[in-house]
Design a protein around this motif. Structure first.
Motif, PDB file in Angstrom:
ATOM      1  N   TYR A   1       0.876  -1.174   0.000  1.00 23.87           N
ATOM      2  CA  TYR A   1       0.000   0.000   0.000  1.00 23.87           C
ATOM      3  C   TYR A   1       0.905   1.213   0.000  1.00 23.87           C
ATOM      4  CZ  TYR A   1      -3.668   3.181   1.766  1.00 23.87           C
ATOM      5  OH  TYR A   1      -4.559   4.199   1.936  1.00 23.87           O
ATOM      6  N   PHE A   2       0.559   2.206  -0.823  1.00 25.39           N
ATOM      7  CA  PHE A   2       1.425   3.368  -0.998  1.00 25.39           C
ATOM      8  C   PHE A   2       0.575   4.640  -0.980  1.00 25.39           C
ATOM      9  CE2 PHE A   2       4.996   0.757  -2.172  1.00 25.39           C
ATOM     10  CZ  PHE A   2       4.383  -0.382  -2.675  1.00 25.39           C
TER      11      PHE A   2
ATOM     12  N   ASN B   1       5.127   0.760 -10.226  1.00 26.18           N
ATOM     13  CA  ASN B   1       5.844  -0.281 -10.943  1.00 26.18           C
ATOM     14  C   ASN B   1       6.500  -1.181  -9.911  1.00 26.18           C
ATOM     15  OD1 ASN B   1       7.736  -1.863 -12.353  1.00 26.18           O
ATOM     16  ND2 ASN B   1       7.996  -0.306 -13.915  1.00 26.18           N
ATOM     17  N   LYS B   2       5.856  -2.303  -9.648  1.00 28.67           N
ATOM     18  CA  LYS B   2       6.354  -3.187  -8.590  1.00 28.67           C
ATOM     19  C   LYS B   2       7.617  -3.923  -9.008  1.00 28.67           C
ATOM     20  CE  LYS B   2       2.280  -5.132  -8.356  1.00 28.67           C
ATOM     21  NZ  LYS B   2       1.458  -4.133  -9.075  1.00 28.67           N
TER      22      LYS B   2
ATOM     23  N   HIS C   1       9.075   1.185  -7.888  1.00 25.63           N
ATOM     24  CA  HIS C   1       9.073   2.606  -8.194  1.00 25.63           C
ATOM     25  C   HIS C   1       7.644   3.133  -8.210  1.00 25.63           C
ATOM     26  CE1 HIS C   1       9.282   6.204 -10.818  1.00 25.63           C
ATOM     27  NE2 HIS C   1      10.446   6.370 -10.224  1.00 25.63           N
ATOM     28  N   LEU C   2       7.520   4.311  -7.651  1.00 24.32           N
ATOM     29  CA  LEU C   2       6.229   4.983  -7.538  1.00 24.32           C
ATOM     30  C   LEU C   2       6.398   6.389  -8.089  1.00 24.32           C
ATOM     31  CD1 LEU C   2       3.505   4.343  -5.929  1.00 24.32           C
ATOM     32  CD2 LEU C   2       4.521   5.628  -4.061  1.00 24.32           C
ATOM     33  N   SER C   3       5.425   6.885  -8.821  1.00 23.63           N
ATOM     34  CA  SER C   3       5.518   8.268  -9.275  1.00 23.63           C
ATOM     35  C   SER C   3       4.176   8.982  -9.078  1.00 23.63           C
ATOM     36  CB  SER C   3       5.941   8.349 -10.737  1.00 23.63           C
ATOM     37  OG  SER C   3       4.919   7.849 -11.571  1.00 23.63           O
ATOM     38  N   LEU C   4       4.295  10.269  -8.904  1.00 25.11           N
ATOM     39  CA  LEU C   4       3.124  11.145  -8.786  1.00 25.11           C
ATOM     40  C   LEU C   4       3.181  12.142  -9.926  1.00 25.11           C
ATOM     41  CD1 LEU C   4       0.686  12.162  -7.043  1.00 25.11           C
ATOM     42  CD2 LEU C   4       2.305  13.796  -6.036  1.00 25.11           C
ATOM     43  N   GLN C   5       2.142  12.156 -10.723  1.00 18.60           N
ATOM     44  CA  GLN C   5       2.062  13.098 -11.819  1.00 18.60           C
ATOM     45  C   GLN C   5       1.005  14.147 -11.497  1.00 18.60           C
ATOM     46  OE1 GLN C   5       1.306  10.815 -15.376  1.00 18.60           O
ATOM     47  NE2 GLN C   5       3.188   9.631 -15.172  1.00 18.60           N
ATOM     48  N   ILE C   6       1.389  15.396 -11.620  1.00 12.53           N
ATOM     49  CA  ILE C   6       0.464  16.501 -11.394  1.00 12.53           C
ATOM     50  C   ILE C   6       0.268  17.218 -12.724  1.00 12.53           C
ATOM     51  CG2 ILE C   6       0.003  18.608 -10.091  1.00 12.53           C
ATOM     52  CD1 ILE C   6       2.026  17.627  -7.998  1.00 12.53           C
ATOM     53  N   ALA C   7      -0.959  17.276 -13.164  1.00 10.57           N
ATOM     54  CA  ALA C   7      -1.261  17.930 -14.437  1.00 10.57           C
ATOM     55  C   ALA C   7      -1.483  19.423 -14.228  1.00 10.57           C
ATOM     56  CB  ALA C   7      -2.502  17.308 -15.059  1.00 10.57           C
TER      57      ALA C   7
END
Lengths: 116, 112
Positions: free
Chosen positions: B32-33, B67-68, B72-78
């Motif tokens: 969980y992230f 991406n397990k 890697h985890l990413s946060l994209q802000i538009a």
């Protein structure tokens, strides 16, 4: 901040003195947590509570104690403050949880504590 | 990008551009992230979460990718806005062990 009030917001104290930080919530959430935030370490769990009079240690509990006599209040006490306890302290709450946390937290605004 | 437990990187973007904030997590058992946003002088604020059975989740102007394989985890802000300026950090949680680890965060600065 999700009905969470921390007091005081700022505190300067001397080494060896006792300090108590207070967290008050109006959300009636069962779980409450105390974290400290230091550069280079992220948030680290000090103690948490899963109900009135039910508390447990986190990863950095040495030198700290807690009490929870009412659902809405969670107190963090430094019995004899040291300079290494200079930090920003955050209280957090969550509605559910198992162990330290397994869901999103709602944080208070923090207490900046300086131990001289 | 950010690695849980290391020093604070920074990202500077122009208002209106998209932002991507990265987080490398360490424990393959984490399932969980959560991404939090922390403005100066305030407590962290929940933005979005994702469970390990998903690889993408969208919110309002934000998207989290997981991406397990490479942890890697990413946060994209538009369409990043000045009000998005803050420190963003991820938390990885092993719900079975009840253990969570927070990263230091990335400082996002939005230039008008």
């Amino acid at each position: 901040d999700a009905g969470i009030t921390q007091s005081p917001r700022h505190k300067v104290t001397e080494t060896g003195t006792p300090v108590t930080l207070r967290c008050h919530q109006t959300e009636n959430h069962r779980y409450m947590y105390w974290y400290r935030q230091d550069p280079g370490h992220g948030l680290r769990l000090i103690h948490y509570s899963y109900g009135v009079k039910d508390t447990d240690k986190g990863e950095v509990s040495d030198g700290y104690s807690v009490s929870r006599s009412k659902t809405e209040d969670f107190l963090l006490t430094l019995e004899s403050a040291t300079s290494s306890q200079t930090s920003v302290y955050f209280c957090a709450i969550s509605e559910r949880g198992r162990g330290p946390t397994n869901e999103k937290l709602f944080f208070g605004s923090g207490t900046q504590l300086s131990v001289l | 990008g950010e690695s849980v437990g290391l020093h604070l990187p920074t990202l500077s973007v122009q208002e209106g551009d998209n932002s991507i904030i990265n987080c490398a997590y360490s424990n393959s058992a984490s399932d969980y992230f959560i991404w939090y946003k922390q403005e100066s002088g305030k407590g962290p604020q929940f933005i979005i979460d994702i469970r390990s059975n998903m690889d993408k989740r969208q919110g309002q102007r934000v998207t989290v990718l997981l991406n397990k394989t490479v942890k890697h985890l990413s946060l994209q802000i538009a369409a990043t806005q000045p009000g998005d300026s803050a420190v963003y950090f991820c938390a990885e949680i092993n719900t079975n062990a009840g253990k969570s680890t927070f990263g230091d965060g990335t400082t996002l600065t939005v230039k008008p």
